[in-house]
Design an enzyme around this catalytic site. Structure first.
Site, mmCIF file in Angstrom:
data_model
loop_
_atom_site.group_PDB
_atom_site.id
_atom_site.type_symbol
_atom_site.label_atom_id
_atom_site.label_comp_id
_atom_site.label_asym_id
_atom_site.label_seq_id
_atom_site.Cartn_x
_atom_site.Cartn_y
_atom_site.Cartn_z
ATOM 1 N N SER A 180 -2.460 8.337 -11.593
ATOM 2 C CA SER A 180 -1.782 7.452 -10.634
ATOM 3 C C SER A 180 -2.183 7.773 -9.203
ATOM 4 O O SER A 180 -1.710 7.135 -8.259
ATOM 5 C CB SER A 180 -0.260 7.567 -10.790
ATOM 6 N N HIS B 215 18.165 -34.414 0.846
ATOM 7 C CA HIS B 215 17.086 -35.023 0.027
ATOM 8 C C HIS B 215 15.844 -35.314 0.871
ATOM 9 O O HIS B 215 15.075 -36.201 0.529
ATOM 10 C CB HIS B 215 17.544 -36.324 -0.638
ATOM 11 N N SER C 19 -10.244 -25.948 11.814
ATOM 12 C CA SER C 19 -11.070 -26.244 10.653
ATOM 13 C C SER C 19 -12.526 -26.162 11.079
ATOM 14 O O SER C 19 -12.878 -26.537 12.197
ATOM 15 C CB SER C 19 -10.751 -27.654 10.144
ATOM 16 N N LYS D 74 -8.156 -30.428 13.733
ATOM 17 C CA LYS D 74 -7.136 -29.769 12.917
ATOM 18 C C LYS D 74 -6.533 -28.530 13.575
ATOM 19 O O LYS D 74 -7.204 -27.760 14.234
ATOM 20 C CB LYS D 74 -7.748 -29.332 11.567
ATOM 21 N N GLU E 22 1.943 -21.189 5.783
ATOM 22 C CA GLU E 22 1.591 -21.397 4.368
ATOM 23 C C GLU E 22 1.543 -20.066 3.618
ATOM 24 O O GLU E 22 2.007 -19.955 2.481
ATOM 25 C CB GLU E 22 0.247 -22.114 4.263
HETATM 26 N N1 ARG Z 1 2.649 10.309 -12.074
HETATM 27 C C1 ARG Z 1 3.934 10.296 -12.735
HETATM 28 C C2 ARG Z 1 4.691 9.014 -12.364
HETATM 29 O O1 ARG Z 1 4.313 8.378 -11.425
HETATM 30 C C3 ARG Z 1 4.742 11.481 -12.320
HETATM 31 C C4 ARG Z 1 5.700 11.970 -13.328
HETATM 32 C C5 ARG Z 1 5.020 12.531 -14.501
HETATM 33 N N2 ARG Z 1 5.929 13.101 -15.405
HETATM 34 C C6 ARG Z 1 5.581 13.377 -16.655
HETATM 35 N N3 ARG Z 1 6.472 13.861 -17.418
HETATM 36 N N4 ARG Z 1 4.363 13.157 -17.071
HETATM 37 O O2 ARG Z 1 5.635 8.636 -13.006
#
Ligand code: ARG
Length: 465
Positions: free
Chosen positions: A31, A164, A285, A291, A298
């Site tokens: 992560s 409406h 544009s 334009k 948007e």
């Molecule tokens: N990278 C993990 C998360 O974002 C951290 C926690 C990991 N815990 C574990 N028991 N593997 O959730």
């Protein structure tokens, strides 16, 4: 970022592993690509944890001083973009701990006493979301202030009110602006509610069951600005309600932004021409020189798609998860990061647009009188002055509108004789109520569009904010 080429097992938990993870395992498991955004919160949490460990006699002062100093250096490296993030080390928590070990040696390994990555990530993420709640609070107050200024300047400006998207009755620009103040102020209070409810510390829940070490969870909670420690360790590590509440409040707020954006897109079209958005928030544009496109409006209208998508995504991740932590929960961060970024950007852009936009006063007034918008005022006059039941007054007014329509004129352009041919008791005094100004001035009920009523509301909100 370096990828795993080492064939050794993981240095953090490799004791019982003979082989390194497969490359795909590393890719799906890591992560660090996104949770590096939690670095500041992670260091804050670690410092609070270490300071507590020394106070309760688990770590020595010397170790904790080294830990603190090492963490400061790491924070500087990360801020400078010099930190060697490694995917092999999976996430921000292990990246920082491994780097700390490189810097200060064994003392780094003692930092993880009486905690787990499970309470660590819950704490970091809560701190991050709480920071965003505070940002949104400031941003919403800025947007509301922009509306209050618009409302003040345009308290007497008459425009058509719609139902409406058909002209219904005249209202004032100030009143329309103040409708958005009410909406965004409710958002403000929703985010504040979420903040109050989420402000409990997971730290010290450890993996899931608490810990046998004599830790002081009150101390770490206080150090991190939490109101109290979370009261159940199983819940503390597996609760993501705080993220879901943030996303829900963000979705409602983004929905409000999209409604406003839609009005700005319609109003700034050549057909309506109710408002001029500033050059700062429109684009030209490349092919059509005439334009001025309302791109910012948007995009603000569109942001709700990804923000609400994030909410549905995380609700779906959390649905059906057994207690306590499951790795599924690692999927909680990206939607929240994306939603927070999108909302912050949309609020800033919208605040700029609202500050700079200019109502086209003549056009608004002119449009306010179209579509027989004062027909209700005429019916009300018949009730008030001739004591007619409202249903009958509605019928008489309907006939007069039809007559005006057939003649191709506005209601007030009918002659008294025309009016009296439908209802003999109508007198010339009726013409006093048929202008758009008298119509808006007359709507003095609480919350109504009368300029004085609107000014009262502006004053009330200014005092409250
Ligand atoms: N990278 C993990 C998360 O974002 C951290 C926690 C990991 N815990 C574990 N028991 N593997 O959730």
């Amino acid at each position: 970022m370096t990828t795993s080429s080492k064939k050794t097992a993981n240095s953090m938990w490799g004791g019982r592993f003979a082989m390194a993870p497969d490359a795909i395992m590393e890719e799906i498991n890591a992560s660090i690509g996104f949770d590096q955004r939690l670095a500041v919160q992670d260091i804050r949490g670690s410092k609070a944890h270490a300071a507590m460990l020394v106070d309760v006699g688990i770590l020595t002062r010397q170790d904790v001083d080294a830990i603190s100093q090492g963490l400061d250096e790491i924070e500087t490296e990360i801020a400078a973009g010099d930190f060697p993030f490694s995917r092999t080390l999976e996430d921000i928590h292990m990246n920082i701990e491994a780097r700390l070990r490189e810097k200060i040696g064994d003392a780094a390994g003692r930092l993880h006493t009486a905690r787990s990555r499970n309470d660590q990530v819950a704490t970091d993420f809560k701190l991050w979301v709480r920071d965003r709640l505070d940002d949104v609070d400031g941003a919403l107050k800025g947007l509301i202030a922009a509306f209050l200024d618009q409302a003040e300047r345009g308290a007497d400006v008459v425009m058509p009110g719609f139902t409406h998207l058909q002209t219904a009755q005249p209202v004032t620009w100030g009143h329309h602006m103040m409708a958005y103040v009410e909406m965004f102020a409710r958002d403000l209070s929703r985010f504040a509610d979420a903040r109050a409810r989420m402000n409990e510390s997971p730290l010290g829940a450890a993996a899931l069951a608490g810990t046998g070490f004599p830790i002081d969870r009150e101390q770490t909670a206080k150090a991190l600005g939490f109101d109290r420690p979370a009261a159940n360790s199983l819940d503390a590590v597996s609760d993501r309600d705080f993220a879901l509440e943030f996303l829900s409040a963000a979705s409602i707020c983004a929905t409000h932004l999209s409604r406003l954006s839609e009005e700005l897109v319609i109003w700034s079209s050549a057909q309506f021409d109710f408002v001029r958005l500033s050059d700062k928030f429109t684009t030209g544009s490349s092919i059509m020189p005439q334009k001025r496109n309302p791109d910012a409006a948007e995009l603000c209208r569109a942001k709700v798609g990804r923000i609400m998508g994030s909410m549905v995504g995380l609700l779906t991740v959390m649905k059906g998860l057994p207690l306590a932590y499951s790795k599924d929960m690692q999927e909680d961060k990206e939607p929240v990061f994306d939603a927070a970024d999108s909302l912050g950007l949309a609020l800033s852009a919208m605040t700029g647009m609202v500050q700079d936009m200019e109502p086209n006063i003549e056009k608004l007034r002119d449009a306010a009188g179209h579509g027989y918008s004062t027909a209700t005022d005429l019916a009300d006059w018949l009730v008030r002055e001739l004591n007619m039941p409202f249903r009958d007054a509605h019928h008489v007014t309907g006939s007069l509108v039809k007559m005006a329509e057939d003649k191709g004129v506005a209601l007030e352009a009918l002659s008294l004789e025309d009016m009296q041919s439908v209802e003999a008791k109508i007198s010339a005094a009726v013409f006093d109520v048929l202008s758009v100004e008298s119509s808006t001035r007359s709507r003095t009920s609480y919350g109504g569009t009368a300029p004085d009523r609107v000014r009262e509301q502006i004053k009330r909100w200014r005092a409250m904010l």
